[in-house]
Design an enzyme around this catalytic site. Sequence first.
Site, short mmCIF file in Angstrom:
data_model
loop_
_atom_site.label_atom_id
_atom_site.label_comp_id
_atom_site.label_asym_id
_atom_site.label_seq_id
_atom_site.Cartn_x
_atom_site.Cartn_y
_atom_site.Cartn_z
N GLY A 72 -2.21 -18.83 -45.48
CA GLY A 72 -2.23 -17.36 -45.57
C GLY A 72 -2.70 -16.66 -44.31
N SER A 116 0.17 -18.98 -39.81
CA SER A 116 0.43 -20.04 -38.82
C SER A 116 1.90 -20.12 -38.43
CB SER A 116 -0.07 -21.40 -39.34
OG SER A 116 0.65 -21.76 -40.50
N SER A 117 2.80 -19.92 -39.38
CA SER A 117 4.22 -20.09 -39.02
C SER A 117 4.71 -18.92 -38.18
CB SER A 117 5.09 -20.34 -40.25
OG SER A 117 5.66 -19.15 -40.72
N ASP A 169 4.25 -10.56 -41.22
CA ASP A 169 3.46 -11.54 -40.47
C ASP A 169 3.84 -11.54 -38.99
OD1 ASP A 169 2.41 -12.17 -42.91
OD2 ASP A 169 2.91 -14.31 -42.85
O1 PMV Z 1 0.91 -16.69 -46.88
P1 PMV Z 1 1.52 -16.02 -45.72
O2 PMV Z 1 0.62 -15.91 -44.54
O3 PMV Z 1 2.84 -16.62 -45.33
O4 PMV Z 1 1.80 -14.48 -46.14
C1 PMV Z 1 2.86 -14.19 -46.98
C2 PMV Z 1 2.95 -12.73 -47.36
C3 PMV Z 1 3.97 -12.46 -48.47
O5 PMV Z 1 3.92 -11.06 -48.73
C4 PMV Z 1 3.61 -13.20 -49.73
C5 PMV Z 1 5.38 -12.85 -48.06
C6 PMV Z 1 6.03 -11.93 -47.04
O6 PMV Z 1 7.07 -12.32 -46.51
O7 PMV Z 1 5.53 -10.82 -46.79
#
Ligand code: PMV
Length: 313
Positions: free
Chosen positions: A105, A108-109, A152
């Site tokens: 969360g 990282s990617s 992100d």
């Molecule tokens: O878990 P992470 O860091 O990949 O965050 C994802 C955020 C979401 O809202 C769940 C997905 C998105 O594409 O916004």
Amino acid sequence: MPAITSKSPGKSILFGEHAVVYGFPAIAVPVNSVQLKLTLLGAPDQPQGSIRLRNRETGEDALLSDLDETHPLNTALRVLASELKIDHFPAALLDISSTIPIASGLGSSAALAVALVRGLSQYTGFKLSDQRVNDLAYELEKVQHGTPSGIDNSVIAFNKPIYYVKGQPVEFLSFEKPLTLVIADTGIRSFTREVVAEVRARREKEPQVVPSLLFRIGDVALAAKDKLVHTDLSAVGSLMNENHQLLQSLGVSCEELDTLVNAALQAGALGAKLCGSGKGGNMVALAQPESVEVVRAALLKAGAKRALTAEVQ
Ligand code: PMV
């Protein structure tokens, strides 16, 4: 050719994860206390196109020809070839080191996608704007995640707090006073693609429940924008708590996340919630600067595998 270094911060979503996938607003901040660093070194003695990747975190050490088609490096090279019309890449060694935990969360990617686009484009002589880096990193994210909202890569590419609505220009936020965050890791890895797919399936199965939860999450993010800008910390904290409850109802929290959220609140945090896709990964708490260490200690005592602090303005 001198070595090229490209660094990306981590990120935390303060409001609106999941709902942002469906066009509702969300707010994210960069977290510079963790970082991914990509170094590109020329390899003049190697044939054209010979690219080796060494990732100190994952232990990966491979030639491009051995990597899967969907590997972020392959995707980055494909996207750059088609968008920047680069038809051959000089031989290189790509060295990745990162303190951003994987599948937790903290982005990282997206951090890798942004660093690859920025580093590889610079290596081939392009100086892209942050907006262009962001647009290309989003293409990489689509290959990795299917239907990413784009929040992100945006917060990481610009390295600034953002108010984000999918498909609209990124709005930058600046806070009157710095925010003090404590971010704690359950140690459970969770994959965004899977959790997003679960929410989508539930949304179809429960049309009376899930769309209204997503709508309410968006409303909380909208209300939080102004409170954040004016650093009304107690209002921001309450909205974070409300957001966490809505995410619980959406089914993306878990016992370990709830335990950490409760521990932070009991230790005096003004608000706390899971951050990112949930079902593991990290939570974020808003603390008064003077109680940061108390909150951090409480989170570690409650089972957090790691707890870091971040100041954001
Ligand atoms: O878990 P992470 O860091 O990949 O965050 C994802 C955020 C979401 O809202 C769940 C997905 C998105 O594409 O916004």
